[in-house]
Design a protein around this motif. Sequence first.
Motif, mmCIF file in Angstrom:
data_model
loop_
_atom_site.group_PDB
_atom_site.id
_atom_site.type_symbol
_atom_site.label_atom_id
_atom_site.label_comp_id
_atom_site.label_asym_id
_atom_site.label_seq_id
_atom_site.Cartn_x
_atom_site.Cartn_y
_atom_site.Cartn_z
ATOM 1 N N TRP A 141 -4.986 -8.507 8.721
ATOM 2 C CA TRP A 141 -5.281 -8.523 7.289
ATOM 3 C C TRP A 141 -5.755 -9.888 6.805
ATOM 4 C CZ3 TRP A 141 -2.737 -4.980 3.283
ATOM 5 C CH2 TRP A 141 -2.738 -3.665 3.748
ATOM 6 N N GLU A 158 -2.299 5.692 1.775
ATOM 7 C CA GLU A 158 -3.361 4.831 2.307
ATOM 8 C C GLU A 158 -3.321 4.738 3.833
ATOM 9 O OE1 GLU A 158 -5.852 3.566 0.446
ATOM 10 O OE2 GLU A 158 -4.897 4.695 -1.180
ATOM 11 N N HIS A 182 -6.336 4.799 6.103
ATOM 12 C CA HIS A 182 -7.283 3.684 6.072
ATOM 13 C C HIS A 182 -6.762 2.441 6.792
ATOM 14 C CE1 HIS A 182 -9.493 6.009 3.162
ATOM 15 N NE2 HIS A 182 -8.506 5.965 2.296
ATOM 16 N N SER A 220 0.844 -1.193 0.000
ATOM 17 C CA SER A 220 0.000 0.000 0.000
ATOM 18 C C SER A 220 0.879 1.242 0.000
ATOM 19 C CB SER A 220 -0.906 0.032 1.234
ATOM 20 O OG SER A 220 -1.780 -1.067 1.237
ATOM 21 N N HIS A 221 0.492 2.183 -0.826
ATOM 22 C CA HIS A 221 1.170 3.476 -0.872
ATOM 23 C C HIS A 221 0.990 4.171 0.483
ATOM 24 C CE1 HIS A 221 1.947 7.652 -1.999
ATOM 25 N NE2 HIS A 221 2.534 7.172 -3.105
ATOM 26 N N ARG A 270 -12.223 -0.611 4.463
ATOM 27 C CA ARG A 270 -12.928 -0.891 3.195
ATOM 28 C C ARG A 270 -12.400 -0.023 2.060
ATOM 29 N NH1 ARG A 270 -17.514 -1.381 6.792
ATOM 30 N NH2 ARG A 270 -18.441 -3.449 6.546
ATOM 31 N N GLN A 271 -11.931 1.170 2.375
ATOM 32 C CA GLN A 271 -11.431 2.086 1.353
ATOM 33 C C GLN A 271 -9.947 1.894 1.024
ATOM 34 O OE1 GLN A 271 -13.945 4.849 3.301
ATOM 35 N NE2 GLN A 271 -14.906 3.108 2.346
ATOM 36 N N ALA A 272 -9.267 1.079 1.795
ATOM 37 C CA ALA A 272 -7.819 0.891 1.584
ATOM 38 C C ALA A 272 -7.555 0.241 0.229
ATOM 39 C CB ALA A 272 -7.235 0.033 2.699
ATOM 40 N N LYS A 273 -6.551 0.765 -0.456
ATOM 41 C CA LYS A 273 -6.138 0.208 -1.746
ATOM 42 C C LYS A 273 -4.766 -0.424 -1.577
ATOM 43 C CE LYS A 273 -8.697 3.653 -4.266
ATOM 44 N NZ LYS A 273 -8.611 4.967 -4.854
ATOM 45 N N SER A 274 -4.588 -1.560 -2.222
ATOM 46 C CA SER A 274 -3.277 -2.202 -2.174
ATOM 47 C C SER A 274 -3.049 -2.968 -3.473
ATOM 48 C CB SER A 274 -3.153 -3.135 -0.966
ATOM 49 O OG SER A 274 -4.099 -4.164 -1.043
ATOM 50 N N HIS A 275 -1.817 -3.332 -3.670
ATOM 51 C CA HIS A 275 -1.410 -4.149 -4.813
ATOM 52 C C HIS A 275 -0.924 -5.481 -4.278
ATOM 53 C CE1 HIS A 275 -1.565 -0.735 -7.573
ATOM 54 N NE2 HIS A 275 -1.006 -0.038 -6.606
ATOM 55 N N GLU A 276 -1.211 -6.519 -5.020
ATOM 56 C CA GLU A 276 -0.762 -7.848 -4.625
ATOM 57 C C GLU A 276 0.272 -8.333 -5.624
ATOM 58 O OE1 GLU A 276 -3.879 -10.749 -4.598
ATOM 59 O OE2 GLU A 276 -2.521 -12.379 -4.097
#
Length: 168
Positions: free
Chosen positions: A96, A75, A78, A71-72, A108-114
């Motif tokens: 998590w 974020e 969140h 996550s940047h 719910r609003q958190a953005k992440s990359h996998e």
Amino acid sequence: LWHATFPLRIHLTQQQATFFKPEQNFYMVDPTDARGINCRFGMRGNTAENHFAASRNFIALFSGERRYLLSHPRECKHLALYKMGHPSARHSEIDWSDPDLDSFPQFRQAKSHEIVLQAGDVLYLPTNYFHHIISLNTNFQCNARSGITQHYMNHIRIVDSLQFSLFS
């Protein structure tokens, strides 16, 4: 004899192969503050809970697979970090693997990359990036940190100051 000649060997190596010479560049913030290389083994299911490191980080996976959720720093708001002063202040309170969205609705609003690292892959984590790690099988990784920068500190400091004012 080894200890007596060791500094000479380093000096000769740096003269012969200049890429070993410490200098500031994209990766090295302060070559005199190098922290060495850390290596870790992981077994299937081992996790490193979501956290951020204040330094640049190169991670090389030599065997097995590891799943990274990244996550940047923006974020941060969140991710429910522990309060400033807590021993785990760089970590998220959220589990998590089974997030409690009633207690942490902002997640719910958190953005992440996998990404899934496999043997031979290298990952560069910029300063203050959040990462949650899950070992998918037996694995072996080494990483090197290259110094502290101020990149993205405004995202971390904003949350810290909000937490400080809300929880003090």
